[in-house]
Design an enzyme around this catalytic site. Sequence first.
Site, short mmCIF file in Angstrom:
data_model
loop_
_atom_site.label_atom_id
_atom_site.label_comp_id
_atom_site.label_asym_id
_atom_site.label_seq_id
_atom_site.Cartn_x
_atom_site.Cartn_y
_atom_site.Cartn_z
CG HIS A 32 -2.51 -1.02 1.09
ND1 HIS A 32 -2.67 -1.31 0.26
CD2 HIS A 32 -2.64 -2.18 2.63
CE1 HIS A 32 -3.78 -1.77 0.71
NE2 HIS A 32 -3.59 -2.80 1.72
CG HIS A 49 -6.64 -4.19 -0.55
ND1 HIS A 49 -7.95 -3.76 0.35
CD2 HIS A 49 -5.87 -4.61 0.22
CE1 HIS A 49 -7.58 -3.77 1.89
NE2 HIS A 49 -5.49 -4.33 1.28
#
Length: 505
Positions: A180, A186
Amino acid sequence: MRLQALDLWLLVLLLVLLLQPVHGTPRAQDVSLGVDWLTRYGYLPPADPSQAQLQSLEKLQDAIKVMQRFAGLPETGQMDTETIAAMHKPRCSLPDILGAAGLVRRRRRYALSGSVWKKRTLTWSYPFDGPGGTLAHAFFPGEHPISGDTHFDDEETWTFGSQDGEGTDLFAVAVHEFGHALGLGHSSAPDSIMRPFYQGPVGDPGKYRLSRDDRDGLQQLYGKVSHTPYDKPTRKPLAPPPQPPALPPDSPSTPVPDRCEGNFDAIANIRGETFFFKGPWFWRLQPSGQLVSPRPARLHRFWEGLPTHVRVIQAAYARPLDGRIILFSGPHFWVFQDRQLEGAARPLVEFGLPPGEEVDAVFSWPLNGKTYLIRGQQYWRYDEEAARLDPGYPRVLSRWEGAPPAPDDVTVSNTGDTYFFKGTLFWRFAKGSVKSESDSPQPMGPKWLDCPAPSYDPQVPNRPKMTPRTGTCDCQCELNQATGPLSVTLLLPLLPFLTGVAFSC
């Protein structure tokens, strides 16, 4: 009576569930949890308190299906017991769907945050909801002071390299959160570390490799490493020699030279590392730009088989055809495979040079694959495949515009730029260019050797005087084929893009 959008979603979702078989139907509180969960992690848009907007049944089912896809569950579109159990699992706190409830069918499984770092040195550090639930979170790249920060829940039972499955594997969570921090969202790919749910330990951290999906996402953000002959060594790097036994305190030793004084005997790019030779010593600069050690290594302890009477290496290069490493001293040269000498000393006449000739610098130019041998103010060009000098040489070194005469050495960096070194200065020639950059020369210490910058301006009082070019032609490369009265000076920048026109230096 106006209902909030969230209440309407709950009613619609309850209606959907009532139409399903009674077995496995979740409780109302689980349904409430589900809608809140889907909204929190991006599968449903947040409710607008100013209007009562009724969401369609298809959109709700799509949201559940996308969530099930991320969780690796059958895509039923129903709030079944497996789906609710997945919602209770520990996970990352960042949303899975970036943007406005992005229920978009993507060809790629990985997601990108839309921001990337402009710098290459990143740091990480740490507040939360107690054990379970949210394990960690990170912030995407950006200019905000908290951008890229990575936080871990201190109340979790963290483990590292554990084989019994107890606790939460710090390495697995850290890799996910660092993804991230680099800009990845994701992913729903089965083997991706960027799946939102904690998947357990990933095995031996030393052997861990990112999945293809994760690598594709990072390459989409930051690009791929280019693979030119000098960008990435195709052979294993040279291993350091075994450490010799310590010398007695009273043993005489050769004084160790100061690298910051420059005036090296030879400088060469060997398998991605830059070697700086000075007397019976040398330094190694890693591709990262870090010195292997601020202290030099002994020449004869590394290059096994080099005759002990050879105390100075005047030039060196890695032969492009077979990767052999060539060291020059006086009118001879030695061939090494890795660090091992192959055969005896060989005369420079094998390169086609006059008997007794020596060289100041040798380098292989990736633009044409030829090897250049420099002595004083002239140079020869050697064809490795034909094993002979090209006709028409030697030529004057001033064809390389701005280059110093009799350089200490010349080398090509991992990015393809050519560097001339002399004294404590270097001249940079951009990839494929035979004209030095306007800011040349520069002090070599700060860039190459972790030395302080000098207090003087290298371009003004200490710039070496260049030998005037000879002849009437003002060009630095010669046209082998040309037609018409077009100016050579105007044509030079276009040469790499023309066909049927060759140039050589």
